[in-house]
Write a protein that holds these residues in place. Structure first.
Motif, PDB file in Angstrom:
ATOM      1  N   UNK A  96      43.332  36.208  34.028  1.00  0.00           N
ATOM      2  CA  UNK A  96      42.596  37.151  34.865  1.00  0.00           C
ATOM      3  C   UNK A  96      43.604  37.901  35.725  1.00  0.00           C
ATOM      4  N   UNK A  97      43.532  39.213  35.660  1.00  0.00           N
ATOM      5  CA  UNK A  97      44.461  40.035  36.441  1.00  0.00           C
ATOM      6  C   UNK A  97      44.182  39.861  37.920  1.00  0.00           C
ATOM      7  N   UNK A  98      45.238  40.035  38.721  1.00  0.00           N
ATOM      8  CA  UNK A  98      45.111  39.902  40.154  1.00  0.00           C
ATOM      9  C   UNK A  98      45.729  41.115  40.842  1.00  0.00           C
ATOM     10  N   UNK A  99      45.162  41.468  41.994  1.00  0.00           N
ATOM     11  CA  UNK A  99      45.717  42.565  42.784  1.00  0.00           C
ATOM     12  C   UNK A  99      46.899  42.032  43.587  1.00  0.00           C
ATOM     13  N   UNK A 100      47.557  42.918  44.312  1.00  0.00           N
ATOM     14  CA  UNK A 100      48.739  42.513  45.071  1.00  0.00           C
ATOM     15  C   UNK A 100      48.401  41.513  46.184  1.00  0.00           C
ATOM     16  N   UNK A 101      47.156  41.518  46.664  1.00  0.00           N
ATOM     17  CA  UNK A 101      46.771  40.556  47.696  1.00  0.00           C
ATOM     18  C   UNK A 101      46.165  39.280  47.105  1.00  0.00           C
ATOM     19  N   UNK A 102      46.178  39.130  45.785  1.00  0.00           N
ATOM     20  CA  UNK A 102      45.749  37.903  45.133  1.00  0.00           C
ATOM     21  C   UNK A 102      44.302  37.863  44.696  1.00  0.00           C
ATOM     22  N   UNK A 103      43.537  38.905  44.964  1.00  0.00           N
ATOM     23  CA  UNK A 103      42.138  38.919  44.532  1.00  0.00           C
ATOM     24  C   UNK A 103      42.064  39.101  43.020  1.00  0.00           C
ATOM     25  N   UNK A 104      41.072  38.469  42.422  1.00  0.00           N
ATOM     26  CA  UNK A 104      40.902  38.579  40.973  1.00  0.00           C
ATOM     27  C   UNK A 104      40.249  39.912  40.619  1.00  0.00           C
ATOM     28  N   UNK A 105      40.760  40.522  39.564  1.00  0.00           N
ATOM     29  CA  UNK A 105      40.241  41.805  39.093  1.00  0.00           C
ATOM     30  C   UNK A 105      39.478  41.556  37.795  1.00  0.00           C
TER      31      UNK A 105
END
Length: 102
Positions: free
Chosen positions: A66-75
């Motif tokens: 699962x891709x993640x944003x720079x702040x660690x949230x799942x995309x």
């Protein structure tokens, strides 16, 4: 259709559970470009939390990332879009994970 697949996924165990999870994710990837995505999921008879549960299950088993944003949230939606754009990569990854027969 998707709700039935999810119910079967919840009851299944082992390889059958992984197979149903993959089927569910591949089907959801078809709808990943519809906006708003989570409303589309609700129209298909699933709750967003159930979709996330299935994707986390596959991630725990090493079958998707699962891709993640720079702040660690799942995309979540971007991950599904990647699978839609390149399903062969997921299929190859799954094929590599299977034990080789002699």
């Amino acid at each position: 259709m998707l709700a039935e697949t999810y119910r079967s996924y919840r009851l299944a165990k082992g390889d059958k559970k992984r197979e149903l999870a993959r089927k569910l994710v591949m089907e959801l990837a078809r709808y990943s470009h519809r906006e708003p995505f989570w409303e589309t999921v609700r129209e298909l008879g699933l709750k967003p939390d159930r979709v996330k549960e299935v994707m986390l299950f596959l991630e725990e088993n090493g079958e998707i990332e699962i891709r993640r944003s720079s702040d660690g949230k799942r995309l979540w939606v971007l991950t599904l879009r990647d699978i839609r754009r390149n399903p062969v990569r997921l299929d190859r990854w799954l094929a590599l994970k299977k034990p080789q027969r002699k």
